[in-house]
Design a protein around this motif. Structure first.
Motif, mmCIF file in Angstrom:
data_model
loop_
_atom_site.group_PDB
_atom_site.id
_atom_site.type_symbol
_atom_site.label_atom_id
_atom_site.label_comp_id
_atom_site.label_asym_id
_atom_site.label_seq_id
_atom_site.Cartn_x
_atom_site.Cartn_y
_atom_site.Cartn_z
ATOM 1 N N TYR A 38 -6.627 6.489 -4.829
ATOM 2 C CA TYR A 38 -5.215 6.449 -4.411
ATOM 3 C C TYR A 38 -5.022 5.412 -3.303
ATOM 4 O O TYR A 38 -3.998 4.735 -3.232
ATOM 5 C CB TYR A 38 -4.742 7.843 -3.967
ATOM 6 C CG TYR A 38 -4.667 8.781 -5.154
ATOM 7 C CD1 TYR A 38 -3.560 8.756 -6.003
ATOM 8 C CD2 TYR A 38 -5.729 9.627 -5.474
ATOM 9 C CE1 TYR A 38 -3.504 9.569 -7.122
ATOM 10 C CE2 TYR A 38 -5.684 10.442 -6.597
ATOM 11 C CZ TYR A 38 -4.575 10.396 -7.418
ATOM 12 O OH TYR A 38 -4.513 11.185 -8.536
ATOM 13 N N THR A 42 -2.628 2.003 -3.355
ATOM 14 C CA THR A 42 -1.721 1.703 -2.239
ATOM 15 C C THR A 42 -1.995 0.294 -1.705
ATOM 16 O O THR A 42 -1.073 -0.487 -1.446
ATOM 17 C CB THR A 42 -1.926 2.738 -1.102
ATOM 18 O OG1 THR A 42 -1.840 4.033 -1.683
ATOM 19 C CG2 THR A 42 -0.897 2.581 0.000
ATOM 20 N N THR A 53 7.322 2.760 -4.340
ATOM 21 C CA THR A 53 7.828 3.805 -5.239
ATOM 22 C C THR A 53 7.983 3.279 -6.668
ATOM 23 O O THR A 53 8.435 4.002 -7.555
ATOM 24 C CB THR A 53 9.187 4.347 -4.743
ATOM 25 O OG1 THR A 53 10.047 3.242 -4.513
ATOM 26 C CG2 THR A 53 9.015 5.152 -3.464
ATOM 27 N N ASP A 54 7.606 2.008 -6.890
ATOM 28 C CA ASP A 54 7.726 1.436 -8.238
ATOM 29 C C ASP A 54 6.457 1.772 -9.038
ATOM 30 O O ASP A 54 5.498 1.002 -9.110
ATOM 31 C CB ASP A 54 7.926 -0.088 -8.132
ATOM 32 C CG ASP A 54 8.248 -0.717 -9.478
ATOM 33 O OD1 ASP A 54 8.026 -0.052 -10.515
ATOM 34 O OD2 ASP A 54 8.702 -1.878 -9.488
ATOM 35 N N GLU A 55 6.473 2.954 -9.670
ATOM 36 C CA GLU A 55 5.229 3.434 -10.284
ATOM 37 C C GLU A 55 4.752 2.562 -11.442
ATOM 38 O O GLU A 55 3.564 2.351 -11.617
ATOM 39 C CB GLU A 55 5.321 4.912 -10.675
ATOM 40 C CG GLU A 55 6.502 5.292 -11.480
ATOM 41 C CD GLU A 55 6.500 6.788 -11.796
ATOM 42 O OE1 GLU A 55 5.549 7.501 -11.444
ATOM 43 O OE2 GLU A 55 7.460 7.232 -12.430
ATOM 44 N N ARG A 56 5.722 2.018 -12.219
ATOM 45 C CA ARG A 56 5.304 1.173 -13.350
ATOM 46 C C ARG A 56 4.598 -0.085 -12.857
ATOM 47 O O ARG A 56 3.570 -0.494 -13.414
ATOM 48 C CB ARG A 56 6.516 0.780 -14.198
ATOM 49 C CG ARG A 56 6.936 1.917 -15.077
ATOM 50 C CD ARG A 56 8.122 1.620 -15.949
ATOM 51 N NE ARG A 56 8.641 2.878 -16.446
ATOM 52 C CZ ARG A 56 8.094 3.605 -17.397
ATOM 53 N NH1 ARG A 56 7.007 3.163 -17.996
ATOM 54 N NH2 ARG A 56 8.594 4.749 -17.771
ATOM 55 N N VAL A 59 1.114 0.857 -11.677
ATOM 56 C CA VAL A 59 0.210 1.110 -12.802
ATOM 57 C C VAL A 59 -0.222 -0.219 -13.440
ATOM 58 O O VAL A 59 -1.383 -0.397 -13.812
ATOM 59 C CB VAL A 59 0.875 2.052 -13.847
ATOM 60 C CG1 VAL A 59 0.093 2.080 -15.144
ATOM 61 C CG2 VAL A 59 0.988 3.454 -13.265
ATOM 62 N N VAL A 103 2.383 6.846 -2.437
ATOM 63 C CA VAL A 103 1.874 6.363 -3.729
ATOM 64 C C VAL A 103 1.224 7.521 -4.513
ATOM 65 O O VAL A 103 1.393 7.635 -5.730
ATOM 66 C CB VAL A 103 0.883 5.195 -3.508
ATOM 67 C CG1 VAL A 103 0.209 4.786 -4.802
ATOM 68 C CG2 VAL A 103 1.608 4.013 -2.879
ATOM 69 N N LEU A 106 3.390 9.636 -6.921
ATOM 70 C CA LEU A 106 4.015 9.053 -8.115
ATOM 71 C C LEU A 106 3.335 9.569 -9.384
ATOM 72 O O LEU A 106 2.131 9.336 -9.589
ATOM 73 C CB LEU A 106 3.902 7.516 -8.063
ATOM 74 C CG LEU A 106 4.509 6.832 -6.834
ATOM 75 C CD1 LEU A 106 4.172 5.329 -6.829
ATOM 76 C CD2 LEU A 106 6.019 7.040 -6.800
ATOM 77 N N VAL A 109 1.212 7.088 -11.556
ATOM 78 C CA VAL A 109 -0.018 6.656 -10.863
ATOM 79 C C VAL A 109 -1.039 7.786 -10.956
ATOM 80 O O VAL A 109 -2.218 7.571 -11.273
ATOM 81 C CB VAL A 109 0.280 6.290 -9.380
ATOM 82 C CG1 VAL A 109 -1.006 6.073 -8.602
ATOM 83 C CG2 VAL A 109 1.177 5.061 -9.311
ATOM 84 N N ARG A 110 -0.586 9.020 -10.723
ATOM 85 C CA ARG A 110 -1.518 10.165 -10.794
ATOM 86 C C ARG A 110 -2.107 10.285 -12.197
ATOM 87 O O ARG A 110 -3.296 10.487 -12.371
ATOM 88 C CB ARG A 110 -0.822 11.482 -10.419
ATOM 89 C CG ARG A 110 -0.380 11.557 -8.978
ATOM 90 C CD ARG A 110 -0.279 13.001 -8.496
ATOM 91 N NE ARG A 110 -1.589 13.569 -8.259
ATOM 92 C CZ ARG A 110 -2.300 13.413 -7.138
ATOM 93 N NH1 ARG A 110 -1.798 12.731 -6.130
ATOM 94 N NH2 ARG A 110 -3.493 13.938 -7.023
#
Ligand code: DC
Length: 227
Positions: A38, A42, A53-56, A59, A103, A106, A109-110
């Motif tokens: 994680y 970050t 906060t932009d998870e896409r 990833v 992060v 999200l 991401v998880r």
């Protein structure tokens, strides 16, 4: 001999990684530091000016710069890489530490990191530490330990750790940051920090590393001998 899976969860600076590393060494198992994953996500977001906060986008960064682990030759210390870049030290810096809870909350991401963690644990013979190992990543782990300790003691441990690594910190700020991170990690919607129903909770306040390692090693040995 049977190889089991050991999940060690708990809040920040509860001693998880130190203990997990020693147990893995004693049993000849692989050690996987999921917090480092994680932290690496970050670090990638911060380095690439990507919104936290932009998870896409994060990833995508994880696909472009895959996380891997290695060993330093002289002392076998675990090294963390994103792509070809070694980030073992930068992922412990304050900027990453203070943003990692955002992060880690999200869902995409998880999912990406949990898939990878489960892949790495497939063969067994692993000690994994984190926040959701017993509840989500390895619900079938033969041994689940949940380590806790007072905020005061955990801040002291992190303070000493940071000094050894040459990272300057103020003790009271550290205490506040640990309490905030605990709150965020335990109150997030997805995979919050909490003990699995079948985990053994162990309060390490005032107990040294050897005492904690002994306790877990005995439990592990019992399970290995019985299986
Ligand atoms: O253990 P650590 O301090 O290196 O973890 C860094 C952050 O990553 C922590 O704030 C919570 C998050 N984390 C998580 O959400 N799930 C995990 N399995 C491991 C860490």
């Amino acid at each position: 001999m049977t190889s089991i899976k050991i999940a060690i969860d708990g809040p920040a600076s509860s001693g998880k990684s130190t203990v997990a590393k020693l147990i893995a060494k004693k049993l000849g198992y692989v050690y996987l530091d999921t917090g480092a994953m994680y932290r690496s996500a970050t670090y990638l977001a911060l380095q690439n000016d990507t919104s936290l906060t932009d998870e896409r986008a994060i990833v995508k960064l994880l696909k472009d710069y895959p996380i891997s682990f290695g060993r330093r030759k002289d002392d076998s210390e675990q090294l963390v890489f994103v792509g070809d870049v070694e980030v073992s030290h930068p992922i412990r810096e304050n900027e990453v530490t203070n943003n990692v809870s955002t992060v880690a909350a999200l869902p995409l991401v998880r999912k990406t990191l949990v898939d990878l963690q489960q892949q790495l644990a497939k063969k067994g013979g692993i000690v994994m530490d984190g926040r959701d190992i017993g509840t989500v990543v390895l619900p079938d782990a033969e041994l689940k330990i949940f380590l806790i300790a007072s905020v005061e003691e955990r801040a002291e441990r992190r303070y000493r750790e940071n000094l050894e690594k040459g990272i300057q910190t103020d003790f009271n700020t550290l205490k506040k940051e640990i309490a905030e991170r605990d709150y965020k990690d335990s109150h997030r919607k997805i995979s919050p920090l909490k003990p699995a129903a079948d985990a053994i909770t162990f309060d390490t306040t005032g107990i040294d590393i050897a005492g904690v390692v002994n306790f877990i090693e005995k439990k592990a040995q019992n399970i290995i001998d019985r299986s």
